[in-house]
Design a protein around this motif. Structure first.
Motif, mmCIF file in Angstrom:
data_model
loop_
_atom_site.group_PDB
_atom_site.id
_atom_site.type_symbol
_atom_site.label_atom_id
_atom_site.label_comp_id
_atom_site.label_asym_id
_atom_site.label_seq_id
_atom_site.Cartn_x
_atom_site.Cartn_y
_atom_site.Cartn_z
ATOM 1 N N GLN A 267 0.740 -1.152 0.045
ATOM 2 C CA GLN A 267 -0.002 0.166 -0.029
ATOM 3 C C GLN A 267 0.942 1.094 -0.080
ATOM 4 N N GLU A 268 0.388 2.205 -0.796
ATOM 5 C CA GLU A 268 1.372 3.547 -0.931
ATOM 6 C C GLU A 268 2.735 3.177 -1.505
ATOM 7 N N ASN A 271 4.132 -0.860 -7.240
ATOM 8 C CA ASN A 271 3.773 -2.299 -7.538
ATOM 9 C C ASN A 271 4.028 -2.447 -8.819
ATOM 10 N N ARG A 299 -4.433 -3.121 -14.426
ATOM 11 C CA ARG A 299 -3.827 -1.880 -14.089
ATOM 12 C C ARG A 299 -4.755 -0.971 -13.276
ATOM 13 N N GLN A 300 -5.793 -1.357 -13.241
ATOM 14 C CA GLN A 300 -7.010 -0.913 -12.005
ATOM 15 C C GLN A 300 -6.518 -1.177 -10.466
ATOM 16 N N SER A 301 -6.022 -2.500 -10.522
ATOM 17 C CA SER A 301 -5.393 -2.903 -9.480
ATOM 18 C C SER A 301 -4.249 -2.102 -8.660
ATOM 19 N N GLY A 302 -3.821 -1.284 -9.450
ATOM 20 C CA GLY A 302 -2.509 -0.330 -8.984
ATOM 21 C C GLY A 302 -1.223 -1.115 -9.305
ATOM 22 N N SER A 357 -1.055 10.248 -13.624
ATOM 23 C CA SER A 357 -1.658 9.296 -14.713
ATOM 24 C C SER A 357 -2.706 10.017 -15.668
ATOM 25 N N PRO A 448 -1.929 10.626 -7.970
ATOM 26 C CA PRO A 448 -1.871 9.046 -7.615
ATOM 27 C C PRO A 448 -3.159 8.756 -6.475
ATOM 28 N N GLY A 449 -4.089 8.043 -6.931
ATOM 29 C CA GLY A 449 -5.169 7.614 -6.226
ATOM 30 C C GLY A 449 -6.377 8.520 -6.220
#
Length: 537
Positions: A267-268, A271, A299-302, A357, A448-449
């Motif tokens: 997390q954060e 990846n 890519r939606q999962s990060g 992004s 991001p996020g």
């Protein structure tokens, strides 16, 4: 015609040259360039010796005919501003085309036109852009000058520089090395170079990072499920155990790599799956589309996807670039160990840590001032006008400290060298209230996020005009001009390699790593090869 260059730049604090053992023991992340100096030097030294060996095994296809796979990329055409004043495109920070073309020229081969992506040539080089202001994601800047390619026209340069987080905020990384070990990877410039390249990357990691290794040939195999970044001996031993053989089925390997990336998700953190291959997947069209759908979903999962291309002969550049675009990552081509160092050591933060992004640029030209325009490069990154404000439309990603440069070639309304005849009934009704404005540049991106984008804009004034390109502007124009000549030079008129050489020399400036000097040598090589081929006709 004029050329507009747009650039974006990130804050780049100076990196300390030394880090003491106390600092390394702290949980705080230290700059990537400062970690594991001893391991890095040993890896580089060993890799350089390996690269010398590779130079004795250059691959030349039969009859010097290149049989590799490239997307069809015809040059962008001219647009009449009065008919279509708005240009929209996704940014691109890939460099793979430039190094791939370098490999061909060094082997004595002129590249096929479709192998040349102009934006990769421009963005391969560092430029001295002003850093982003404190608290800002980008510095957006423009320059306008007379075109060095075509008399009477102009170049507009648009530049972006992305912010660079302070060292203590650099994120831990969860990396999955997805390695092609199929039979096509046996050549010295493929798996052996790949192993040395990933050793360099491993030397930059520490205990906060995680590494997994998945291999694929006829089937996928998890060689290393997860290791801490400071377990370097274990990781490098796993890499050194790799050998090539068997058929290729990349889809199974990619599925397994994404599975491990999600299982070890930080997390954060960063990846990322790093796919290292010559791109020879040997899958059918239906399977390939399923593979692309899988990457879109992941890519939606990060989890992002970086593709590293190796080798020649059967190299699939089209697939490598396409997969990295779909996976919110970057594509690089590794032709020697120096390039591995550049990508995986010097530019590691920019390659791994995304600061923005879905980055899009939209330019609205003033038809009272600009008669015609042409975006140089970015052919496969063009977007519809309405896509700019649509946050569901995918676009490019920018990493920490990334520089992005774009060029427009323009013909002003005062010029007598237009290539498209003006309309009789349109230009007499032009508004004059913005007669000093050349264009409005708009930048849209997501932090991001965040699912909602932010907007940044600037106005390009005619007062920003300079007499001729110089410094970084000149070198960026030389890179773009060289790429266009290699694609056939449709819009270069009377400009040749000698003109590009003069332009590059004018903009060479400081060249601590020798990349610009190498570029100049490549231009000379291309000139000689072109002359040689012309003499055989």
């Amino acid at each position: 015609m004029a050329i507009l260059l747009i650039s974006a730049c990130a804050n780049e604090p100076e990196q300390p040259e030394q880090v003491n053992q106390t600092e390394l023991a702290q949980p705080t992340k230290v700059p990537l360039q400062s970690r594991h100096r001893a391991e890095q030097k040993m890896a580089v030294a060993g890799a350089m010796m390996h690269d010398m060996a590779l130079s004795q095994h250059l691959y030349l296809p039969p009859n010097n005919v290149i049989t590799e796979k490239y997307l069809e990329t015809p040059e962008n055409g001219l647009f009449v501003t009065n008919e279509q004043p708005v240009s929209t495109f996704s940014i691109d920070v890939d460099t793979g085309s430039y190094t791939n073309i370098r490999r061909m020229l060094n082997h004595g081969l002129l590249p096929p036109a479709d192998a040349v992506r102009v934006e990769d040539f421009i963005n391969y080089f560092d430029y001295h852009y002003a850093p982003a202001a404190s608290g800002q994601t980008f510095n957006l800047d423009t320059q306008l000058a007379l075109s060095p390619w075509n008399n009477g026209r102009h170049l507009l340069k648009i530049s972006l520089m992305g912010s660079q987080p302070e060292a203590q905020w650099q994120k831990p990384a969860n990396l999955v090395f997805l390695v092609d070990v199929s039979g096509s990877m046996k050549a010295p410039d493929k798996l052996p170079l790949l192993i040395q390249s990933l050793r360099l990357l491993t030397s930059q990691l520490d205990k906060q990072d995680k590494v997994s290794i998945v291999t694929y040939a006829g089937q996928s195999n998890t060689l290393l499920a997860s290791a801490s970044g400071d377990q370097q001996l274990q990781i490098m031993q796993a890499l050194d155990s790799l050998s090539a053989g068997g058929s290729t089925n990349g889809e199974g390997g990619i599925r397994q790599a994404y599975h491990l990336a999600r299982a070890n998700f930080i997390q954060e953190g960063v990846n990322r799956v790093i796919l290292a291959t010559d791109g020879d997947f040997n899958v059918g069209i239906s399977d390939l589309e399923q593979l692309k759908d899988l990457i879109r979903q992941q890519r939606q999962s990060g989890v992002a996807l970086t593709t590293l291309g190796f080798g020649s002969g059967n190299y699939n550049d089209a697939l490598m670039e396409s997969l990295s675009n779909l996976g919110n990552g970057q594509h690089a081509y590794i032709d020697n160990i120096n390039e591995a160092r550049k990508v995986l050591i010097d530019e590691l933060s920019a390659s791994m840590e995304i600061i923005a992004s879905d980055v899009k640029i939209q330019v609205e030209f003033n038809p009272a001032v600009v008669a015609e325009y042409r975006l140089v490069g970015y052919q496969n990154r063009m977007l519809a006008r309405e896509d700019f404000n649509n946050d569901h439309v995918d676009a490019g990603e920018v990493g920490a400290g990334h520089r992005v440069t774009a060029l427009y070639e323009l013909a002003l309304t005062t010029s007598d060298i237009r290539q498209v005849d003006p309309l009789r009934y349109a230009e007499n009704n032009q508004a004059t209230s913005f007669s000093n404005e050349l264009a409005q540049i708009k930048l849209r991106y997501k932090q991001p996020g965040n699912n909602a984008s932010q907007l940044q804009s600037t106005i390009v004034s005619l007062q920003d005009h300079s007499r001729e390109v110089d410094g970084d502007f000149a070198f960026a124009a030389a890179a773009a001009g060289f790429a266009q000549l290699l694609k056939g030079g449709k819009y270069m008129q009377h400009t040749g390699f000698a003109d590009i050489l003069q332009l590059a020399e004018r903009g060479k400036g400081q060249d601590s790593h020798g990349y610009r000097s190498e570029f100049i040598r490549l231009v000379r090589s291309a000139d000689a090869l072109t002359t040689s081929q012309a003499g055989t006709l």
